[in-house]
Design an enzyme around this catalytic site. Structure first.
Site, mmCIF file in Angstrom:
data_model
loop_
_atom_site.group_PDB
_atom_site.id
_atom_site.type_symbol
_atom_site.label_atom_id
_atom_site.label_comp_id
_atom_site.label_asym_id
_atom_site.label_seq_id
_atom_site.Cartn_x
_atom_site.Cartn_y
_atom_site.Cartn_z
ATOM 1 N N GLY A 100 0.768 -1.233 0.000
ATOM 2 C CA GLY A 100 0.000 0.000 0.000
ATOM 3 C C GLY A 100 0.797 1.280 0.000
ATOM 4 O O GLY A 100 0.246 2.349 0.285
ATOM 5 N N GLY A 150 2.405 2.564 -2.690
ATOM 6 C CA GLY A 150 2.377 3.241 -3.983
ATOM 7 C C GLY A 150 3.370 2.719 -4.994
ATOM 8 O O GLY A 150 3.771 3.469 -5.898
ATOM 9 N N LYS A 151 3.775 1.461 -4.908
ATOM 10 C CA LYS A 151 4.753 0.924 -5.860
ATOM 11 C C LYS A 151 4.147 0.824 -7.260
ATOM 12 O O LYS A 151 4.792 1.190 -8.250
ATOM 13 C CB LYS A 151 5.234 -0.448 -5.366
ATOM 14 C CG LYS A 151 5.959 -0.400 -4.035
ATOM 15 C CD LYS A 151 6.494 -1.756 -3.631
ATOM 16 C CE LYS A 151 5.385 -2.720 -3.254
ATOM 17 N NZ LYS A 151 4.659 -2.307 -2.032
ATOM 18 N N HIS A 196 -9.808 -0.261 35.326
ATOM 19 C CA HIS A 196 -8.695 -0.883 34.594
ATOM 20 C C HIS A 196 -8.123 0.094 33.563
ATOM 21 O O HIS A 196 -6.901 0.321 33.528
ATOM 22 C CB HIS A 196 -9.193 -2.160 33.909
ATOM 23 C CG HIS A 196 -8.128 -2.909 33.185
ATOM 24 N ND1 HIS A 196 -7.499 -4.014 33.706
ATOM 25 C CD2 HIS A 196 -7.557 -2.711 31.957
ATOM 26 C CE1 HIS A 196 -6.602 -4.464 32.841
ATOM 27 N NE2 HIS A 196 -6.627 -3.690 31.766
ATOM 28 N N GLU A 197 -8.984 0.665 32.734
ATOM 29 C CA GLU A 197 -8.502 1.599 31.717
ATOM 30 C C GLU A 197 -8.010 2.897 32.352
ATOM 31 O O GLU A 197 -7.059 3.517 31.853
ATOM 32 C CB GLU A 197 -9.611 1.898 30.704
ATOM 33 C CG GLU A 197 -10.185 0.673 30.014
ATOM 34 C CD GLU A 197 -9.125 -0.162 29.309
ATOM 35 O OE1 GLU A 197 -8.079 0.402 28.921
ATOM 36 O OE2 GLU A 197 -9.335 -1.379 29.151
ATOM 37 N N HIS A 236 -4.379 2.346 33.338
ATOM 38 C CA HIS A 236 -3.471 2.495 32.195
ATOM 39 C C HIS A 236 -3.224 3.972 31.881
ATOM 40 O O HIS A 236 -2.075 4.392 31.669
ATOM 41 C CB HIS A 236 -4.070 1.807 30.959
ATOM 42 C CG HIS A 236 -3.983 0.325 30.982
ATOM 43 N ND1 HIS A 236 -2.806 -0.362 31.183
ATOM 44 C CD2 HIS A 236 -4.943 -0.634 30.810
ATOM 45 C CE1 HIS A 236 -3.030 -1.667 31.132
ATOM 46 N NE2 HIS A 236 -4.329 -1.860 30.911
#
Length: 717
Positions: A270, A272-273, A486-487, A490
């Site tokens: 992805g 752009g080759k 819990h979050e 973090h």
């Protein structure tokens, strides 16, 4: 009559008569006997019963029966001499025991001839049916098909003469092995014949059936330019000289210079080759042949090599031109002696074509692959694909340019800041950014908006990075509360740990397979990661588990931290075995995934000890932070329960509004980190929970005040 002539002929040729008698006896005795009335199988016909007696009694009975038959035959001959054929006929037909006697049968036939009743006798029809049955039984061994016309006059009125003999064929009995071998040979010859015809048909029909000559057609209308390719400026600069060569080849050949025959574009998917290859053709204005590596092979052996020849043959007719082969690793992989021969044929033909045509024919071969390490060394040597151009994922500026290119095709609102989206999408490829803009446009269309706003782009980014929201999931209040703490753990550890990535968003809405998520994004692109950043990541991973223990106790921790522990363990092991960040193990790289083959048992135990020490240190750091900032943890958890989703900016505003001396607490954190706190016991967890409960009221009040004060803290979708 014909039968009268037959009897006369038989009488003159006694040897022929004996053969005929044996034949007639066999045929006649295989059918039921003729009764007195001339009916076949009537009630007057009876067969002699065979009695199973002793050998002496049996032989005596046979001698008596033979003597009686001899007397009866002599009586029949006497009646013939007396010219009394009617008596012979009555006697023969009334005694079934005479039917199997050849002499009696001969006298019976003479009597029928004298009275001229041979053609009307039941015997003739019986003989015809019997001979036909015997002929069918003995056809395999050369049988008696020639005697099926018994009773019918031939051309000369007899069964056979010297001029018209009866032809018989006698064959030897064949063995089973010979018959089996003959059958196998017949089948083998038939199989080879069918295979040869099929191969000939396929060989003549391959070109038409697969459409080789029709498929190899160049694309003459490539409208892609280098200005359409964004984010890969270095790759475009390297390809510009190829464009100049295609436009003016003599400019380079007049001094003896040689451009590369093949250009290999290497990079992630992805980036752009393919677009770069089309841009080369569009800038140079030359024919463009495009194909995939998997298109060469088919179910027929040799098709791949033939397609390669046809491709380069068509390119030579249209030179100067460009041949683009996408995913060339499909046919250009490293050769192995165990590979099939047809796979080697395709690659060998490709090698010959790349190094076989003349240097100045104006054919440039451009190939793209995601796995350059898997290509055959003979394919990438100088003289073939001797130039490798890396097409990496775009940086921040490249992402902004790509977003601008795609946003120019949609209606954009005035509040859209593409630099913010570019900074928040590290590691995104050009295809990912195009998908982001497309998702945002679809979201705006579903909402009935007139244009694409910043919130639509944020929604698309979160959906790609964090997964789709599962708002319909039924979650209990206890589970939501545990997920919020819990979050929150973090997020707080990430905020108060030096070297951690900034918090982008925290949510307790289930996304993908997770019940909640804290997303962290860097402020800038990262090319390498320091030891401090890795240790900070370990601390953040432990924040969720520590928050569960402090609030609910060790007995109430859940399996929600399994993914965090897995990520932390992998990172700590990589620090020890790959990055040389352990003083005990040293600056040595170990392959930990080979079941211990590359290291001793002592080294493996030392690595495990170092990994455990890193994880315990991260656990203690996270516990220290959450213990000091317990009030902020409760406030953040309550805000998540109320709003479900908070952005990084909203979280910072919430923590700023809390009345707490942050500088003093940070100093306390530094002091306590020098003396790590060991893992808590149930009693210490209970005391921490009690202290947290004591501060819950103040935290809840502060959270409510902050929520009222900051009305912009709406749930982020």
């Amino acid at each position: 009559m014909a039968w009268r002539r037959i009897i006369t002929k038989v009488s003159s040729h006694e040897r022929e008569l004996s053969s005929l008698r044996s034949l007639l006896v066999r045929a006649y005795s295989s059918f039921p006997r003729v009764g007195v009335t001339g009916a076949v199988g009537g009630g007057g016909a009876s067969l002699p019963r065979t009695r199973f007696q002793s050998s002496y009694v049996g032989s005596f009975a046979r001698r008596v029966r033979d003597r009686e038959e001899v007397n009866e035959v002599a009586h029949l001959r006497e009646l013939i001499r007396r010219n009394d054929p009617e008596a012979v006929i009555r006697m023969f037909e009334s005694q079934p025991s005479l039917h199997a006697n050849a002499s009696a049968l001969s006298e019976y036939i003479k009597a029928l001839v004298k009275v001229d009743r041979l053609d009307q006798s039941e015997l003739v029809r019986t003989l015809q049916r019997g001979i036909a049955g015997v002929a069918r039984e003995e056809e395999t061994f050369g049988g008696l098909g020639a005697f099926r016309n018994v009773g019918k006059p031939t051309k000369d009125g007899v069964l056979g003469t010297a001029s018209a003999p009866i032809h018989t064929i006698s064959t030897e009995r064949t063995h089973f092995k010979e018959q089996l071998w003959s059958t196998i040979r017949t089948i083998g010859v038939g199989f080879l014949l069918i295979s040869g015809i099929g191969a000939l048909i396929e060989d003549r029909g391959i070109g038409k059936g697969l459409g080789l000559h029709e498929e190899v057609q160049p694309s003459m209308d490539s409208s892609t330019k280098f200005s359409d390719v964004k984010g890969v400026d270095e790759a475009k600069a390297e390809l510009e000289e190829i464009v100049h060569y295609l436009r003016d080849p003599k400019r380079f050949t007049r001094l003896g210079g040689k451009l590369p025959k093949g250009v290999l574009l290497v990079g992630p998917p992805g980036t752009g080759k393919t677009m770069l290859a089309r841009a080369i053709a569009g800038e140079a204005g030359v024919p463009f042949f495009s194909c995939s590596g998997s298109e060469f092979e088919e179910m027929f052996v040799g098709v791949g090599a033939r397609r390669v020849r046809d491709l380069f043959s068509a390119a030579k007719k249209c030179s100067p031109c460009i041949i683009f082969i996408d995913e060339i690793d499909a046919i250009g992989g490293s050769r192995n002696p165990k590979d099939q021969q047809y796979m080697k044929m395709t690659l060998n033909q490709m090698l010959v074509e790349l190094d076989g045509f003349k240097q100045n024919e104006g054919i440039i071969v451009v190939a793209a692959t995601n796995f350059p390490e898997s290509l055959d060394k003979a394919l990438v040597r100088p003289g073939r694909f001797d130039r490798h151009i890396v097409v990496p994922n775009p940086d921040v500026e490249g992402r902004r340019q790509i977003l601008e290119s795609h946003m120019s095709k949609v209606l954009k609102a005035e509040d859209v800041d593409l630099m913010i989206i570019a900074r928040g999408t590290p590691g995104f490829s050009g295809a990912d950014l195009a998908n982001l803009v497309n998702v945002a446009a679809l979201k705006a269309a579903m909402d009935g908006s007139k244009d694409v706003t910043m919130s639509d782009l944020e929604f698309a980014k979160d959906r790609i990075m964090m997964g789709s929201e599962r708002k319909s999931a039924v979650i209990s209040d206890e589970s939501r509360k545990l997920t919020a703490f819990h979050e929150g753990g973090h997020a707080l550890v990430a905020i108060h740990t030096e070297g951690a990535l900034p918090v982008h968003k925290a949510t307790i809405v289930p996304r993908g397979m997770a019940l909640g998520m804290v997303s962290q994004l860097p402020d800038k692109d990262e090319t390498s990661i320091s030891r401090k950043q890795m240790l900070a990541r370990l601390d953040v991973c432990m924040g969720g588990r520590v928050a569960e223990e402090l609030i609910f106790g060790e007995s109430e921790v859940t399996s929600g931290a399994s993914s965090d522990l897995e990520q932390a363990t992998k990172l700590a092991r990589a620090m020890v075995t790959k990055f040389g960040m352990s003083k005990e193990v040293g600056l040595v790289a170990h392959n930990y995934d080979d079941n211990g083959k590359s290291m001793s048992t002592e080294t493996r135990l030392l690595i495990e000890s170092e990994v455990k020490q890193l994880l315990e240190k991260a656990y203690n750091n996270a516990k220290t932070i959450l213990t000091v900032y317990n009030k902020e943890l409760h406030a953040l958890a309550n805000a998540l329960l109320q709003h479900e989703t908070l952005s990084g900016k909203q979280i910072k505003e919430l923590l700023t509004d809390l009345n707490s001396p942050l500088l003093q607490k940070r100093q306390e954190v530094v002091t306590k980190q020098s003396n790590p706190v060991p893992p808590s016991t149930p009693s210490s967890a209970s005391s921490a929970a009690a202290a947290a409960a004591a501060a819950a009221a103040a935290a809840a009040a502060a959270a409510a005040t902050a929520a009222t004060k900051g009305k912009d803290m709406a749930p982020v979708s």
